[in-house]
Design a protein around this motif. Sequence first.
Motif, mmCIF file in Angstrom:
data_model
loop_
_atom_site.group_PDB
_atom_site.id
_atom_site.type_symbol
_atom_site.label_atom_id
_atom_site.label_comp_id
_atom_site.label_asym_id
_atom_site.label_seq_id
_atom_site.Cartn_x
_atom_site.Cartn_y
_atom_site.Cartn_z
ATOM 1 N N GLU A 17 -8.345 -5.419 4.377
ATOM 2 C CA GLU A 17 -9.148 -5.455 3.162
ATOM 3 C C GLU A 17 -8.925 -6.742 2.391
ATOM 4 O OE1 GLU A 17 -9.016 -1.824 0.774
ATOM 5 O OE2 GLU A 17 -8.955 -0.734 2.672
ATOM 6 N N GLU A 41 -1.585 5.094 4.701
ATOM 7 C CA GLU A 41 -0.278 4.922 4.076
ATOM 8 C C GLU A 41 0.331 6.286 3.762
ATOM 9 O OE1 GLU A 41 0.938 1.793 3.938
ATOM 10 O OE2 GLU A 41 2.811 2.831 3.526
ATOM 11 N N ASN A 65 0.995 -2.269 5.442
ATOM 12 C CA ASN A 65 -0.203 -1.524 5.774
ATOM 13 C C ASN A 65 -1.262 -2.450 6.359
ATOM 14 O OD1 ASN A 65 -2.650 -0.095 5.641
ATOM 15 N ND2 ASN A 65 -1.746 1.251 4.104
ATOM 16 N N GLU A 66 -1.584 -2.226 7.629
ATOM 17 C CA GLU A 66 -2.517 -3.117 8.322
ATOM 18 C C GLU A 66 -3.904 -3.057 7.722
ATOM 19 O OE1 GLU A 66 -0.718 -0.802 9.678
ATOM 20 O OE2 GLU A 66 0.431 -1.540 11.384
ATOM 21 N N LEU A 67 -4.320 -1.854 7.376
ATOM 22 C CA LEU A 67 -5.683 -1.710 6.859
ATOM 23 C C LEU A 67 -5.818 -2.406 5.513
ATOM 24 C CD1 LEU A 67 -6.293 1.995 7.819
ATOM 25 C CD2 LEU A 67 -7.251 -0.017 8.888
ATOM 26 N N GLU A 68 -4.745 -2.339 4.730
ATOM 27 C CA GLU A 68 -4.770 -3.013 3.434
ATOM 28 C C GLU A 68 -4.967 -4.513 3.641
ATOM 29 O OE1 GLU A 68 -1.043 -3.231 1.560
ATOM 30 O OE2 GLU A 68 -1.845 -3.524 -0.438
ATOM 31 N N SER A 81 -7.210 2.941 4.209
ATOM 32 C CA SER A 81 -5.907 2.284 4.110
ATOM 33 C C SER A 81 -4.927 3.163 3.351
ATOM 34 C CB SER A 81 -6.049 0.925 3.419
ATOM 35 O OG SER A 81 -6.734 1.066 2.210
#
Lengths: 161, 925
Positions: free
Chosen positions: A82, B276, A76-79, B272
């Motif tokens: 973060e 997912e 997960n890129e957004l993770e 995020s």
Amino acid sequence: MIHFVLLISRQGKVRLTKWYSPYSQKERTKVIRELGGVILNRGPKLCNFVDWRGFKVVYKRYASLYFCMCIDQDDNELEVLEIIHHFVEILDRYFGSVCELDLIFNFHKAYYILDELLLAGELQESSKKTVARLIAAQDSLVETAKEQASSISNIIAQATK
Amino acid sequence: MSGPSLMDSLFQRTLEDLIKGLRQQLIGEQAFISKALEEIRKEIKSTDLSTKSTALLKLCYLSNLHFHDMSFAAFHALEVLSSPRFSHKKIAYHAISLSFHDSTPVLLLITNHLRKDLTSTNEFEVSLSLQCLSRIANVDLARDLTPEVFTLLSSNKLYVRKRAVAVVLRVFEKYPDSVRVCFKRLVENLENYDPQILSAVVGVFSELACKDPRSYLPLAPEFYKILVDSKSNWISIKVLKIFAKLAPLEPRLANRVVEPICDLMRKTGAKSLLFECVRTVVTSFSEYESAVRLAVGKIREFMVDEDPNLKYLGLHALSIVASKHLWVVSENKEVVIKSLSDPDPNIKIESLRLVMAMVSEHNVAEISKVLVNYALKSDPLFCNEILGSILSTCSRNVYEIIVDFDWYVSLLGEMSRIPHCQMGEEIENQLVDIGLRVKDVRLELVRVARDLLIDPALLGNSFLHRVLSAAAWVSGEYVEFSRNPLELMEALLQPRTSLLPPSIMAIYIQSAFKVLVFCLHTCFVRGGSTAGVSASASYESFDDLSVENGAGSTVAHGQTCTSAPITNESIVNLLKLVELALSPLLGSHDVEVQERARNLLGFVDLIKLEALNSSGQEENDSEQKGVEATKIIRLVHDAFSKELGPVSLSAQGKVPVPDGLTLNENLGDLETICSDIELPSSNTFSFGYPFEEKDVSSFSNLQIKEDSGQSNESTSLLAEHRKRHGLYYLPSGKSEVISNDYPPANDPALQGDNNDTASDLVKLTAESLVPKRKPNHSKPRPVVVKLDEADEKPVAVKHPESRDDSLSGAVRDILFGSEDILPTSSRSNLPSSNRKGKEKQHMITQVESKENVVGDGNSSSRRRKDHSHGKERRHRKKNAEERNETDRKEKESSSNHPRRQKSRQRAEEPLKVPPQTSVIPDFLL
């Protein structure tokens, strides 16, 4: 999982590298040269993801430093963004408004903080407070040891034994 | 003896000194570093551990940021490791995890150090050694330290335990047998309430599940519980990853999980986690219509977001959906097409992929046209990206979506003229491939090839050389379709061909050979009656041309570029041209070029005399002398008129090796000799069986259509070139063309602006929505020759890694019980009742053992809870037979008690599932 973490300055100088997957010294230099070329040349308002050799590299720029992490395709890129932010916040808290110079002169400390945060390419600790506490505890351990070691009498004792 | 040591430790440069010195750079970076390295080499041998560790730290710095080899310090790092001081240990571990790898010789010596620290009472020391182990573990280390890691997995220090959990992944990878020892404890940690530990365990399982999801199906209930209960987004993301892998394997699980995931998608505020969820739904739950609709709604929000990250991810998710639900893409096509002109190359590429996903046989021509216009305006990188995807989409499944091959072939020609085009190789392959497969298109193909060959400007672009080689081959092979072979000959032998690489030069010469033979054959063998076939066609076309061209051109075109009927005179000129152009090549350094040039010249020598004679003397004379020449020409022409057919990649394999033939004998070293000889690319097509014997005249009734503008333009190009470099051309005996300047190649200004094309594209792709409106093509799709099985690329069977195998095997052994080691396939042969009973029994024992362990270590409340849970389960099992489908409603109403719900469903499940269909034992009960 995260395969490696890179910190590159805007001038292309490497400030920190951490490898969670096996890369030989040669590969490491190559990776850094390649990615540095790609990432530093990207404009400011583009997305923070780069496809690279079947992996994804997530990067974010803070002041003059680019924080890059390489992950698998289905991570997960957004993770990861973060996590990067998390890392920066912890550094900020530890050094007190961190700047590039802090990381240059305390490069090993930056590593220790990263080690608390990530282990084997996975996030270990998601609480900033806990990381700060752990680092402080280890610092004090180091300090006491150093005090003992650096006392003149100790040095003389060692030298003359 | 002790003096230097004291001096060293008192006056040693610290890390800070080193960094400062490096930044000041009084003597230059390299010099400073090599000086520092020298110091370090000395210091690191010191007996004083403080000095040693500082040296090691400095070395780490240099190795890490300036990439200097530090393998020489491996042993010294171990020495520092043995220090009792924490600060030294820390530096040593840092150095070790930085520099050690599997082949480091002193790796053997580290085992005891690690073991000592793993059992230390200082949690930070344990943590350091775990960290190090995670990085440098090899088979031996993993095996030897498994017991220690196992102990730490249930350590009561959470800090240590979560680190041990993370390290277990590496230990499993290196030494699968450790699964037998550690797996149960790992699973127990799934029930832990500490979010940090849970996060670590789930992280481990999500990595494990990537490699072999099937083995972890039995743990689905635990994951389900975490998914429903979890408050932490970090954990939820990882669990979703696990379900994305598990759900496709087990439809019942998917049924159960899809609703909570949708809930999560609706409720969560974290992007995020939201993403997912979306990704999990579109990859693994694509048959659940409502879930997909929900996800698509979120994707749309992402795509219109300001944040380029979300935009990119939205497009990315859309491209995942596209494979199964094309309507989603069509619904969002405005956004997609708008992103085609986004400043971010990544976003552009994603949207390009989506546009290509919308291509169908009805709109391929229009979309390609618009995309080619986009390509003209884009930067080189994206331009080639566009061209590449057009090429690959159109050629998919042997040109499945192409109906009008004439159009496609001219598109290929157009694409190769785009200034940034670097797809020469692919275009080359397709031109030749189409030529071989589609008979009806050869006429157009030759025309396109001629236009490419005749343009002297194209020879200067090295990216186009491959295309030109295909063009040359095509026009040589199918020369009978050519309107004007003589002109073709001039194009093939024009002076600028010297810019070509030798391998392509050779193809040019070979094609010239074919063309020459064709001309001679038409002239001498078939005589005057049929000679005019091709020429008369070009006459006609030329009349059209000059009409269209209007008054601007002063010289009558009709005379210039038509060969007229191929006369003896023109043949003589042709032979002269060949001799003039090729004689310098006899000295070529390239074997291939030299040999082919010699072939052609030899052939010319053979027939020249008689051809010359026949032109100069009376008819009856030539008839006698020409007999010999005619014979030769006919012979060679026959050789060339055999058609090349496509040959399957595996054709060679089908030819049985005759007995007693050893193919490899004495040929082993031939490869090394031949490796540096570059073969001409036409060699990749081998001679197949000729489809039929062809006579040229059979093509005479082919309808020849004229694309006047194009041919005029390029003819004028050649003429212009001839005008400028007339010295190098042979006098053709005909008046020269005077025409306009070079026409502007592809003027981007003519193409209209972005918005126009964008709206065009929107309009066009709308057509892909129209359900199968059968367009009435002016002509039916030509036959495309396909080989039976060979057009599918031989699929490389990928053997799963043996290590993964053994790892998942071990995991299965643990989860399915070690006494039950039958593979799942053979299991199904067992009587189903027997199997079920066994599994159930096994489940119970597992549950009990779990309770025992948990009960030993934990608080009494915890124990009570588990006990009641277990009892409940057993109780329910007894009643299971009495339950029926009506429970379902009740279950749904009680969805806010996931645990209850689950246990109830567990009891129900076996009744619903026909046992013979499920090979996977039902652990969801």
